[in-house]
Design a protein around this motif. Structure first.
Motif, PDB file in Angstrom:
ATOM      1  N   LYS A  10      -2.902  10.438 128.417  1.00  0.00           N
ATOM      2  CA  LYS A  10      -4.033  11.363 128.330  1.00  0.00           C
ATOM      3  C   LYS A  10      -3.554  12.726 127.836  1.00  0.00           C
ATOM      4  CE  LYS A  10      -6.740  11.573 131.931  1.00  0.00           C
ATOM      5  NZ  LYS A  10      -7.127  11.579 133.364  1.00  0.00           N
ATOM      6  N   GLU A  11      -2.426  13.188 128.386  1.00  0.00           N
ATOM      7  CA  GLU A  11      -1.866  14.470 127.947  1.00  0.00           C
ATOM      8  C   GLU A  11      -1.415  14.403 126.487  1.00  0.00           C
ATOM      9  OE1 GLU A  11       1.225  15.432 130.675  1.00  0.00           O
ATOM     10  OE2 GLU A  11      -0.133  15.507 132.407  1.00  0.00           O
ATOM     11  N   GLU A  12      -0.875  13.247 126.077  1.00  0.00           N
ATOM     12  CA  GLU A  12      -0.458  13.101 124.680  1.00  0.00           C
ATOM     13  C   GLU A  12      -1.655  13.194 123.746  1.00  0.00           C
ATOM     14  OE1 GLU A  12       1.617   9.690 121.911  1.00  0.00           O
ATOM     15  OE2 GLU A  12       2.425  10.022 123.924  1.00  0.00           O
ATOM     16  N   ALA A  13      -2.783  12.628 124.166  1.00  0.00           N
ATOM     17  CA  ALA A  13      -4.000  12.750 123.355  1.00  0.00           C
ATOM     18  C   ALA A  13      -4.395  14.213 123.197  1.00  0.00           C
ATOM     19  CB  ALA A  13      -5.135  11.950 123.996  1.00  0.00           C
ATOM     20  N   ILE A  14      -4.283  14.971 124.267  1.00  0.00           N
ATOM     21  CA  ILE A  14      -4.619  16.400 124.197  1.00  0.00           C
ATOM     22  C   ILE A  14      -3.630  17.141 123.309  1.00  0.00           C
ATOM     23  CG2 ILE A  14      -4.888  18.518 125.536  1.00  0.00           C
ATOM     24  CD1 ILE A  14      -7.051  16.309 125.890  1.00  0.00           C
ATOM     25  N   ARG A  15      -2.334  16.837 123.443  1.00  0.00           N
ATOM     26  CA  ARG A  15      -1.326  17.527 122.627  1.00  0.00           C
ATOM     27  C   ARG A  15      -1.517  17.229 121.137  1.00  0.00           C
ATOM     28  NH1 ARG A  15       2.224  16.020 126.825  1.00  0.00           N
ATOM     29  NH2 ARG A  15       2.965  14.244 125.592  1.00  0.00           N
ATOM     30  N   SER A  16      -2.048  16.066 120.824  1.00  0.00           N
ATOM     31  CA  SER A  16      -2.248  15.720 119.415  1.00  0.00           C
ATOM     32  C   SER A  16      -3.265  16.639 118.742  1.00  0.00           C
ATOM     33  CB  SER A  16      -2.711  14.268 119.287  1.00  0.00           C
ATOM     34  OG  SER A  16      -4.050  14.105 119.730  1.00  0.00           O
ATOM     35  N   LEU A  17      -4.050  17.365 119.533  1.00  0.00           N
ATOM     36  CA  LEU A  17      -5.085  18.242 118.980  1.00  0.00           C
ATOM     37  C   LEU A  17      -4.578  19.632 118.656  1.00  0.00           C
ATOM     38  CD1 LEU A  17      -7.963  17.281 121.472  1.00  0.00           C
ATOM     39  CD2 LEU A  17      -7.570  16.365 119.178  1.00  0.00           C
ATOM     40  N   ARG A  18      -3.300  19.893 118.902  1.00  0.00           N
ATOM     41  CA  ARG A  18      -2.774  21.253 118.697  1.00  0.00           C
ATOM     42  C   ARG A  18      -2.972  21.752 117.270  1.00  0.00           C
ATOM     43  NH1 ARG A  18       3.163  20.534 121.157  1.00  0.00           N
ATOM     44  NH2 ARG A  18       2.872  18.620 119.957  1.00  0.00           N
ATOM     45  N   GLY A  19      -2.838  20.849 116.293  1.00  0.00           N
ATOM     46  CA  GLY A  19      -2.940  21.277 114.909  1.00  0.00           C
ATOM     47  C   GLY A  19      -4.346  21.293 114.353  1.00  0.00           C
ATOM     48  N   VAL A  20      -5.347  20.986 115.178  1.00  0.00           N
ATOM     49  CA  VAL A  20      -6.730  20.951 114.699  1.00  0.00           C
ATOM     50  C   VAL A  20      -7.252  22.367 114.527  1.00  0.00           C
ATOM     51  CG1 VAL A  20      -9.078  20.203 115.229  1.00  0.00           C
ATOM     52  CG2 VAL A  20      -7.152  18.727 115.787  1.00  0.00           C
ATOM     53  N   GLU A  21      -7.721  22.679 113.337  1.00  0.00           N
ATOM     54  CA  GLU A  21      -8.238  24.019 113.073  1.00  0.00           C
ATOM     55  C   GLU A  21      -9.691  24.168 113.494  1.00  0.00           C
ATOM     56  OE1 GLU A  21      -7.519  25.226 109.087  1.00  0.00           O
ATOM     57  OE2 GLU A  21      -5.347  24.953 109.209  1.00  0.00           O
ATOM     58  N   SER A  22     -10.433  23.059 113.532  1.00  0.00           N
ATOM     59  CA  SER A  22     -11.843  23.120 113.923  1.00  0.00           C
ATOM     60  C   SER A  22     -11.963  23.277 115.437  1.00  0.00           C
ATOM     61  CB  SER A  22     -12.576  21.850 113.477  1.00  0.00           C
ATOM     62  OG  SER A  22     -13.837  21.765 114.111  1.00  0.00           O
ATOM     63  N   PRO A  23     -12.423  24.429 115.926  1.00  0.00           N
ATOM     64  CA  PRO A  23     -12.594  24.583 117.370  1.00  0.00           C
ATOM     65  C   PRO A  23     -13.646  23.627 117.913  1.00  0.00           C
ATOM     66  CG  PRO A  23     -13.578  26.433 116.199  1.00  0.00           C
ATOM     67  CD  PRO A  23     -12.820  25.643 115.178  1.00  0.00           C
ATOM     68  N   ASN A  24     -14.625  23.280 117.069  1.00  0.00           N
ATOM     69  CA  ASN A  24     -15.644  22.324 117.504  1.00  0.00           C
ATOM     70  C   ASN A  24     -15.017  20.976 117.841  1.00  0.00           C
ATOM     71  OD1 ASN A  24     -17.676  24.147 117.164  1.00  0.00           O
ATOM     72  ND2 ASN A  24     -18.461  23.280 115.279  1.00  0.00           N
ATOM     73  N   LEU A  25     -14.204  20.439 116.920  1.00  0.00           N
ATOM     74  CA  LEU A  25     -13.609  19.128 117.131  1.00  0.00           C
ATOM     75  C   LEU A  25     -12.600  19.170 118.276  1.00  0.00           C
ATOM     76  CD1 LEU A  25     -13.507  16.210 116.072  1.00  0.00           C
ATOM     77  CD2 LEU A  25     -11.523  16.881 114.703  1.00  0.00           C
ATOM     78  N   LYS A  26     -11.781  20.212 118.301  1.00  0.00           N
ATOM     79  CA  LYS A  26     -10.781  20.321 119.364  1.00  0.00           C
ATOM     80  C   LYS A  26     -11.456  20.375 120.733  1.00  0.00           C
ATOM     81  CE  LYS A  26      -7.103  22.843 118.765  1.00  0.00           C
ATOM     82  NZ  LYS A  26      -6.159  23.996 118.647  1.00  0.00           N
ATOM     83  N   GLY A  27     -12.469  21.214 120.855  1.00  0.00           N
ATOM     84  CA  GLY A  27     -13.155  21.345 122.132  1.00  0.00           C
ATOM     85  C   GLY A  27     -13.850  20.068 122.545  1.00  0.00           C
ATOM     86  N   LEU A  28     -14.509  19.411 121.584  1.00  0.00           N
ATOM     87  CA  LEU A  28     -15.256  18.214 121.930  1.00  0.00           C
ATOM     88  C   LEU A  28     -14.343  17.057 122.312  1.00  0.00           C
ATOM     89  CD1 LEU A  28     -18.526  17.020 120.519  1.00  0.00           C
ATOM     90  CD2 LEU A  28     -16.699  15.355 120.620  1.00  0.00           C
ATOM     91  N   LEU A  29     -13.268  16.845 121.541  1.00  0.00           N
ATOM     92  CA  LEU A  29     -12.359  15.746 121.860  1.00  0.00           C
ATOM     93  C   LEU A  29     -11.633  16.010 123.171  1.00  0.00           C
ATOM     94  CD1 LEU A  29     -10.881  14.740 118.382  1.00  0.00           C
ATOM     95  CD2 LEU A  29     -12.747  13.695 119.670  1.00  0.00           C
ATOM     96  N   ARG A  30     -11.410  17.263 123.492  1.00  0.00           N
ATOM     97  CA  ARG A  30     -10.826  17.593 124.793  1.00  0.00           C
ATOM     98  C   ARG A  30     -11.781  17.194 125.916  1.00  0.00           C
ATOM     99  NH1 ARG A  30      -9.061  17.457 128.579  1.00  0.00           N
ATOM    100  NH2 ARG A  30      -7.445  18.552 129.720  1.00  0.00           N
ATOM    101  N   ARG A  31     -13.069  17.462 125.683  1.00  0.00           N
ATOM    102  CA  ARG A  31     -14.073  17.114 126.689  1.00  0.00           C
ATOM    103  C   ARG A  31     -14.245  15.605 126.806  1.00  0.00           C
ATOM    104  NH1 ARG A  31     -19.500  19.949 125.387  1.00  0.00           N
ATOM    105  NH2 ARG A  31     -20.051  19.052 127.414  1.00  0.00           N
TER     106      ARG A  31
END
Length: 431
Positions: free
Chosen positions: A373-394
């Motif tokens: 689960k943490e690895e999935a979150i870490r994979s989002l570090r390079g995402v520039e879209s705050p929308n996508l990063k926030g939503l996939l985190r949720r």
């Protein structure tokens, strides 16, 4: 981190606090709120999950969801629960007829019935969620074509379940007969093949640009290929079963489960636009891989006990718990577990599950679940879209969250009991 409302008040008075994420028992959170209100400091409250303030627990996903809120994330107010309910509605009879056309013949009728059967609908939900995160007009109504894409994703998934049940000779799914148990293997195979064809038809009949459609068809085909390769690994193992390492089991999980999540997310991104998809495709692949493995580990854990939906021991399937237990076992216990791997078990399922607990295989699986689960979150570090990063985190919190607040702090309840008793005692004294 601060214990007690007095410390919170002193921190607020420094003038250096911009916002507060409060984590405590409800009584402390309530006492801190007036100080925040007086200082005009925004905050959110997250209660502890069980009684007492000693050795208690908190939902970490819930905390991270709030910490990651930003003003740039336009999806932060998106009601994921309502979105999931809407996706679920698309799989009612009338809605499927609108999206797919009226069913013709018995094969299509059986296929539609199978689509409507119970399921978590996570994959079509992820398609719509990715589209919502990347679309330019996030507040607009969902277009009809995204329903076709979401239904296509579920068609692929339900077809894979039909074929998987046949290959594993499972008798039940969702608490009911599997399709081949109800109608026979030939009919079930044909229905599964029809659903795969329907999935591609839904994608091809949508109104996106030719380039978008060709990319979506390619992504879906690649995912189908990967899934079959992963299932093939398990089938070839079943022909000559032998113990597998935990790493090997996790690799099978990656090949079997992750592709469906990746296809779902990438099709949603492609529907939002070719350029949007190009920017996030690599991230979605890494995120899906970690999510798929975590999801399968959670399934292994949820299958434990009499209340589990299926039983990997009885079904003689590769299991992470069995792999970890074997790696920890010695002597006669190791021989017993090896007999399960070789499909010649000499003990009951209950005995094997008891060994999981004795050898702490279930604890190790839970650690691995949190790791992925943490690895999935870490994979989002390079995402520039705050929308996508926030939503996939949720989304991680939404899929894995079993939040239950069990009660108030015992200390606070004891004080309440005393306060309630005082007026009653006074009234008794007067009378």
């Amino acid at each position: 981190m601060a214990e007690g409302s007095a410390i919170v008040m002193s921190l607020i008075q420094t003038g250096k606090i911009e916002a507060i994420v409060g984590v405590s028992c409800l009584s402390v959170l309530e006492r801190a709120f007036p100080y925040m209100e007086a200082a005009a400091i925004p905050g959110v409250a997250i209660p502890l999950l069980q009684d007492d303030c000693i050795d208690t627990t908190v939902d970490l996903d819930w905390i991270w969801e709030y910490i990651h809120l930003t003003s740039e994330d336009r999806t932060r107010r998106l009601d994921l629960g309502a979105l999931r309910d809407e996706v679920e509605f698309w799989f009612t009879s009338a809605s499927l007829d609108l999206v797919m056309g009226n069913a013709e013949g018995e094969t299509e009728r059986i296929a539609r019935d199978w689509l409507m059967r119970a399921g978590k609908r996570w994959r079509p939900f992820l398609t719509v969620a990715a589209y919502q995160a990347l679309r330019q007009d996030a507040g607009a109504a969902l277009p009809d074509d995204i329903k076709k894409i979401a239904v296509a994703i579920e068609c692929f998934h339900k077809a894979s379940l039909i074929h998987d049940d046949i290959e594993d000779n499972d008798a039940t799914r969702y608490g009911e007969k599997t399709l081949h148990a109800e109608y026979g293997v030939p009919v079930a195979l044909n229905v599964g093949d029809l659903l795969i064809g329907e999935g591609y038809r839904m994608i091809a009949s949508s109104k996106e640009s030719p380039e978008q459609k060709s990319q979506m068809l390619l992504v879906a085909a690649h995912g189908q290929r990967q899934l079959c390769r992963g299932q093939g690994e398990e089938l070839y193992w079943a022909r000559d079963p032998a113990p597998l390492s935990s790493l090997r089991v996790l690799d099978i999980f990656r090949q079997k489960t992750a592709p469906a999540f990746e296809v779902a997310l990438r099709l949603g991104a492609l529907y939002a636009g070719i350029e949007q998809h190009r920017e996030v495709s690599d991230v979605l692949r890494a995120y899906s891989e970690a999510l798929g493995i975590a999801y399968q580990i959670r399934d292994d854990l949820s299958d434990l006990g009499a209340g589990g939906e299926s039983n990997d021991i009885a079904g003689l399937r590769p299991s992470l718990l069995l792999a970890v237990a074997l790696e920890k076992a010695k002597g006669d216990t190791r021989e017993l577990l090896e007999s399960v791997w070789r499909r010649r078990p000499v003990a009951t399922s209950q005995r094997i599950e008891a060994l999981y607990t004795e050898l702490k295989a279930d604890d190790r699986a839970r650690v691995l679940l949190e790791t992925y689960k943490e690895e999935a979150i870490r994979s989002l570090r390079g995402v520039e879209s705050p929308n996508l990063k926030g939503l996939l985190r949720r989304v991680i919190g939404k899929i894995f969250n079993d939040t239950e607040i069990k009660g108030w702090c015992k200390e606070f309840e004891q004080k309440n009991a005393v306060r309630r008793a005082e007026p009653a005692a006074a009234a008794a004294a007067v009378s």
